[in-house]
Design a protein around this motif. Structure first.
Motif, PDB file in Angstrom:
ATOM      1  N   ASP A   1      45.423  29.826  49.947  1.00 22.61           N
ATOM      2  CA  ASP A   1      45.672  28.799  50.960  1.00 22.61           C
ATOM      3  C   ASP A   1      44.418  28.488  51.770  1.00 22.61           C
ATOM      4  OD1 ASP A   1      48.881  28.576  50.992  1.00 22.61           O
ATOM      5  OD2 ASP A   1      48.288  30.655  50.672  1.00 22.61           O
ATOM      6  N   GLN A   2      43.596  29.514  52.023  1.00 26.22           N
ATOM      7  CA  GLN A   2      42.345  29.277  52.757  1.00 26.22           C
ATOM      8  C   GLN A   2      41.401  28.400  51.936  1.00 26.22           C
ATOM      9  OE1 GLN A   2      42.918  30.623  55.698  1.00 26.22           O
ATOM     10  NE2 GLN A   2      44.556  31.965  54.930  1.00 26.22           N
ATOM     11  N   LEU A   3      41.344  28.651  50.633  1.00 28.45           N
ATOM     12  CA  LEU A   3      40.454  27.877  49.767  1.00 28.45           C
ATOM     13  C   LEU A   3      40.888  26.418  49.669  1.00 28.45           C
ATOM     14  CD1 LEU A   3      39.883  30.461  46.918  1.00 28.45           C
ATOM     15  CD2 LEU A   3      38.126  29.542  48.434  1.00 28.45           C
ATOM     16  N   LEU A   4      42.193  26.199  49.588  1.00 27.29           N
ATOM     17  CA  LEU A   4      42.678  24.820  49.551  1.00 27.29           C
ATOM     18  C   LEU A   4      42.315  24.085  50.837  1.00 27.29           C
ATOM     19  CD1 LEU A   4      46.220  25.209  47.950  1.00 27.29           C
ATOM     20  CD2 LEU A   4      44.166  24.272  46.873  1.00 27.29           C
ATOM     21  N   ARG A   5      42.468  24.770  51.950  1.00 27.84           N
ATOM     22  CA  ARG A   5      42.102  24.144  53.224  1.00 27.84           C
ATOM     23  C   ARG A   5      40.604  23.838  53.268  1.00 27.84           C
ATOM     24  NH1 ARG A   5      41.953  27.004  59.150  1.00 27.84           N
ATOM     25  NH2 ARG A   5      41.787  25.105  60.417  1.00 27.84           N
ATOM     26  N   LEU A   6      39.799  24.768  52.785  1.00 28.51           N
ATOM     27  CA  LEU A   6      38.355  24.549  52.739  1.00 28.51           C
ATOM     28  C   LEU A   6      38.019  23.324  51.898  1.00 28.51           C
ATOM     29  CD1 LEU A   6      35.421  25.433  53.197  1.00 28.51           C
ATOM     30  CD2 LEU A   6      35.688  27.016  51.283  1.00 28.51           C
ATOM     31  N   TRP A   7      38.646  23.217  50.734  1.00 27.53           N
ATOM     32  CA  TRP A   7      38.436  22.074  49.841  1.00 27.53           C
ATOM     33  C   TRP A   7      38.804  20.770  50.550  1.00 27.53           C
ATOM     34  CZ3 TRP A   7      41.310  21.790  44.446  1.00 27.53           C
ATOM     35  CH2 TRP A   7      40.767  20.741  43.686  1.00 27.53           C
ATOM     36  N   ALA A   8      39.969  20.763  51.197  1.00 30.48           N
ATOM     37  CA  ALA A   8      40.422  19.563  51.896  1.00 30.48           C
ATOM     38  C   ALA A   8      39.458  19.172  53.016  1.00 30.48           C
ATOM     39  CB  ALA A   8      41.825  19.791  52.459  1.00 30.48           C
TER      40      ALA A   8
ATOM     41  N   PHE B   1      44.946  40.937  41.769  1.00 28.36           N
ATOM     42  CA  PHE B   1      44.075  39.862  41.293  1.00 28.36           C
ATOM     43  C   PHE B   1      44.867  38.563  41.259  1.00 28.36           C
ATOM     44  CE2 PHE B   1      42.382  37.247  37.792  1.00 28.36           C
ATOM     45  CZ  PHE B   1      41.089  37.072  38.253  1.00 28.36           C
ATOM     46  N   ASP B   2      44.439  37.585  42.022  1.00 24.42           N
ATOM     47  CA  ASP B   2      45.066  36.266  42.054  1.00 24.42           C
ATOM     48  C   ASP B   2      44.201  35.321  41.221  1.00 24.42           C
ATOM     49  OD1 ASP B   2      45.996  33.717  42.625  1.00 24.42           O
ATOM     50  OD2 ASP B   2      46.307  34.105  44.755  1.00 24.42           O
ATOM     51  N   LEU B   3      44.670  35.010  40.028  1.00 24.75           N
ATOM     52  CA  LEU B   3      43.879  34.195  39.106  1.00 24.75           C
ATOM     53  C   LEU B   3      43.593  32.819  39.683  1.00 24.75           C
ATOM     54  CD1 LEU B   3      42.558  33.637  36.369  1.00 24.75           C
ATOM     55  CD2 LEU B   3      44.835  33.056  35.477  1.00 24.75           C
ATOM     56  N   GLN B   4      44.600  32.198  40.269  1.00 25.28           N
ATOM     57  CA  GLN B   4      44.411  30.846  40.785  1.00 25.28           C
ATOM     58  C   GLN B   4      43.368  30.819  41.905  1.00 25.28           C
ATOM     59  OE1 GLN B   4      47.204  26.992  41.676  1.00 25.28           O
ATOM     60  NE2 GLN B   4      48.025  28.975  42.225  1.00 25.28           N
ATOM     61  N   ALA B   5      43.445  31.776  42.814  1.00 29.81           N
ATOM     62  CA  ALA B   5      42.487  31.821  43.917  1.00 29.81           C
ATOM     63  C   ALA B   5      41.080  32.120  43.415  1.00 29.81           C
ATOM     64  CB  ALA B   5      42.918  32.868  44.938  1.00 29.81           C
ATOM     65  N   ASN B   6      40.956  33.061  42.486  1.00 30.91           N
ATOM     66  CA  ASN B   6      39.633  33.385  41.958  1.00 30.91           C
ATOM     67  C   ASN B   6      39.050  32.220  41.166  1.00 30.91           C
ATOM     68  OD1 ASN B   6      38.525  36.494  42.074  1.00 30.91           O
ATOM     69  ND2 ASN B   6      40.711  36.340  42.514  1.00 30.91           N
ATOM     70  N   ALA B   7      39.912  31.476  40.471  1.00 34.03           N
ATOM     71  CA  ALA B   7      39.429  30.302  39.752  1.00 34.03           C
ATOM     72  C   ALA B   7      38.888  29.258  40.724  1.00 34.03           C
ATOM     73  CB  ALA B   7      40.554  29.711  38.906  1.00 34.03           C
ATOM     74  N   LEU B   8      39.610  29.040  41.821  1.00 38.46           N
ATOM     75  CA  LEU B   8      39.131  28.099  42.832  1.00 38.46           C
ATOM     76  C   LEU B   8      37.797  28.552  43.414  1.00 38.46           C
ATOM     77  CD1 LEU B   8      42.411  27.257  44.807  1.00 38.46           C
ATOM     78  CD2 LEU B   8      41.041  25.660  43.464  1.00 38.46           C
ATOM     79  N   ALA B   9      37.710  29.836  43.749  1.00 38.83           N
ATOM     80  CA  ALA B   9      36.503  30.351  44.393  1.00 38.83           C
ATOM     81  C   ALA B   9      35.293  30.304  43.470  1.00 38.83           C
ATOM     82  CB  ALA B   9      36.745  31.785  44.867  1.00 38.83           C
ATOM     83  N   LEU B  10      35.484  30.663  42.210  1.00 36.97           N
ATOM     84  CA  LEU B  10      34.352  30.795  41.301  1.00 36.97           C
ATOM     85  C   LEU B  10      33.999  29.486  40.594  1.00 36.97           C
ATOM     86  CD1 LEU B  10      35.243  34.277  39.777  1.00 36.97           C
ATOM     87  CD2 LEU B  10      33.670  33.756  41.637  1.00 36.97           C
ATOM     88  N   LEU B  11      34.992  28.791  40.090  1.00 31.06           N
ATOM     89  CA  LEU B  11      34.705  27.575  39.338  1.00 31.06           C
ATOM     90  C   LEU B  11      34.189  26.457  40.239  1.00 31.06           C
ATOM     91  CD1 LEU B  11      37.700  27.483  36.820  1.00 31.06           C
ATOM     92  CD2 LEU B  11      35.340  28.177  36.396  1.00 31.06           C
TER      93      LEU B  11
ATOM     94  N   GLY C   1      32.773  27.010  43.218  1.00 27.56           N
ATOM     95  CA  GLY C   1      31.517  27.454  43.800  1.00 27.56           C
ATOM     96  C   GLY C   1      31.408  27.363  45.302  1.00 27.56           C
ATOM     97  N   TRP C   2      32.531  27.279  46.013  1.00 28.96           N
ATOM     98  CA  TRP C   2      32.440  27.192  47.468  1.00 28.96           C
ATOM     99  C   TRP C   2      32.157  28.545  48.091  1.00 28.96           C
ATOM    100  CZ3 TRP C   2      37.714  24.731  46.707  1.00 28.96           C
ATOM    101  CH2 TRP C   2      37.568  23.384  46.373  1.00 28.96           C
ATOM    102  N   VAL C   3      32.795  29.573  47.561  1.00 29.17           N
ATOM    103  CA  VAL C   3      32.704  30.887  48.179  1.00 29.17           C
ATOM    104  C   VAL C   3      31.946  31.800  47.246  1.00 29.17           C
ATOM    105  CG1 VAL C   3      33.998  32.769  49.214  1.00 29.17           C
ATOM    106  CG2 VAL C   3      34.949  30.468  49.211  1.00 29.17           C
ATOM    107  N   ARG C   4      30.899  32.391  47.741  1.00 24.53           N
ATOM    108  CA  ARG C   4      30.080  33.250  46.899  1.00 24.53           C
ATOM    109  C   ARG C   4      30.015  34.641  47.498  1.00 24.53           C
ATOM    110  NH1 ARG C   4      27.899  29.911  43.272  1.00 24.53           N
ATOM    111  NH2 ARG C   4      27.634  27.737  43.855  1.00 24.53           N
ATOM    112  N   ARG C   5      29.799  35.594  46.638  1.00 21.67           N
ATOM    113  CA  ARG C   5      29.755  36.980  47.075  1.00 21.67           C
ATOM    114  C   ARG C   5      28.640  37.189  48.087  1.00 21.67           C
ATOM    115  NH1 ARG C   5      29.035  42.269  43.156  1.00 21.67           N
ATOM    116  NH2 ARG C   5      28.752  43.796  44.809  1.00 21.67           N
ATOM    117  N   SER C   6      28.973  37.892  49.157  1.00 21.74           N
ATOM    118  CA  SER C   6      27.965  38.236  50.155  1.00 21.74           C
ATOM    119  C   SER C   6      27.054  39.328  49.616  1.00 21.74           C
ATOM    120  CB  SER C   6      28.642  38.729  51.437  1.00 21.74           C
ATOM    121  OG  SER C   6      29.420  37.725  52.015  1.00 21.74           O
ATOM    122  N   SER C   7      25.849  39.373  50.110  1.00 15.80           N
ATOM    123  CA  SER C   7      24.910  40.399  49.666  1.00 15.80           C
ATOM    124  C   SER C   7      25.044  41.673  50.470  1.00 15.80           C
ATOM    125  CB  SER C   7      23.473  39.873  49.793  1.00 15.80           C
ATOM    126  OG  SER C   7      23.202  39.489  51.130  1.00 15.80           O
TER     127      SER C   7
END
Length: 259
Positions: free
Chosen positions: A166-173, A240-250, A252-258
């Motif tokens: 839900d956070q990713l969808l809001r970010l996209w919007a 593991f939430d496949l849909q959320a990880n697909a949104l995050a990775l495919l 490219g909005w959210v990237r792993r912190s260092s």
């Protein structure tokens, strides 16, 4: 030779789901699925846009019109609208926390894909209401929306709280709205959310900036190589939430912190 039979069957199914008021979630009467749903309708409309089929794209436009014409005065979007009677449901036991985001995504993707700005301009006030109600659903003004149990697509699962999907969808919007409407406040809000997601949904040894106190001692127990499903004030959901990880990775909005 490329086998396009599955693709052609998919297009045929979209055509069967098309009605004058938009795409229905089912082509047969089954429970309440032969209705225009915000989530299903927008996802189907994205497929219609990708198909470049003019008839399907017109149905995508009708879907968006039906949904935005039945927005609740407060700002949240229909769970579904019944063709013919135009009866509206805004949810069962609880509402749908992902629907305002899906509605904005569908509207602005339609606009960007077709170059037709009529709907985006016509429904600008409704977009503002969608994003305002999402901000209200933070409840604490700290940046993440709190999703009730049964509050999104996973209505038969037990999670509730700060759910990544839900956070990713809001970010996209927000990012789409910031780009189309040239709204700096939306851009800044999106940046805030992006930073929060990087800190709170991927394991890190850092403890500063965590959203909830329980994350400090629970995060070391969920050292997963993927984005976490979510958390609430009592626990972390390590699944593991496949849909959320697909949104995050495919996307490219959210990237792993260092850190």
């Amino acid at each position: 030779m490329l086998d396009t039979s599955a693709y052609e069957r998919s297009l045929h199914l979209l055509q069967r789901a098309a009605t004058p008021v938009g795409f229905t979630a089912a082509v047969h009467e089954h429970d309440n699925y032969k209705r225009v749903w915000t989530r299903d309708g927008v996802i189907t409309s994205l497929a219609a846009l990708a198909s470049q089929n003019p008839t399907l794209i017109q149905t995508a436009k009708a879907t968006l019109q039906t949904l935005f014409d039945h927005q609740h005065p407060v700002g949240f979007m229909p769970s579904n609208v019944t063709p013919g009677t135009h009866a509206v449901s805004y949810g069962g036991t609880v509402g749908r926390a992902d629907n305002p985001s899906w509605a904005v995504i569908g509207l602005l993707f339609y606009t960007l894909h077709t170059g037709d700005s009529e709907l985006a301009d016509q429904y600008h006030t409704q977009v503002q209401k969608c994003l305002a109600v999402l901000e209200a659903w933070e409840f604490n003004g700290k940046g993440l929306i709190y999703v009730p149990q049964s509050g999104d697509w996973a209505d038969e699962y037990m999670q509730h709280g700060y759910i990544l999907y839900d956070q990713l969808l809001r970010l996209w919007a927000l990012e789409l709205a910031a780009a189309y409407y040239r709204d700096e406040a939306y851009r800044e809000k999106a940046q805030q959310i992006r930073s929060l997601l990087q800190v709170n949904f991927w394991y890190s040894e850092r403890t500063s900036g965590l959203y909830a106190a329980n994350l400090v001692h629970q995060m070391p127990m969920v050292q997963k190589p993927y984005w976490l499903l979510g958390f609430n004030p009592a626990r972390i959901y390590p699944q593991f939430d496949l849909q959320a990880n697909a949104l995050a990775l495919l996307l490219g909005w959210v990237r792993r912190s260092s850190g």
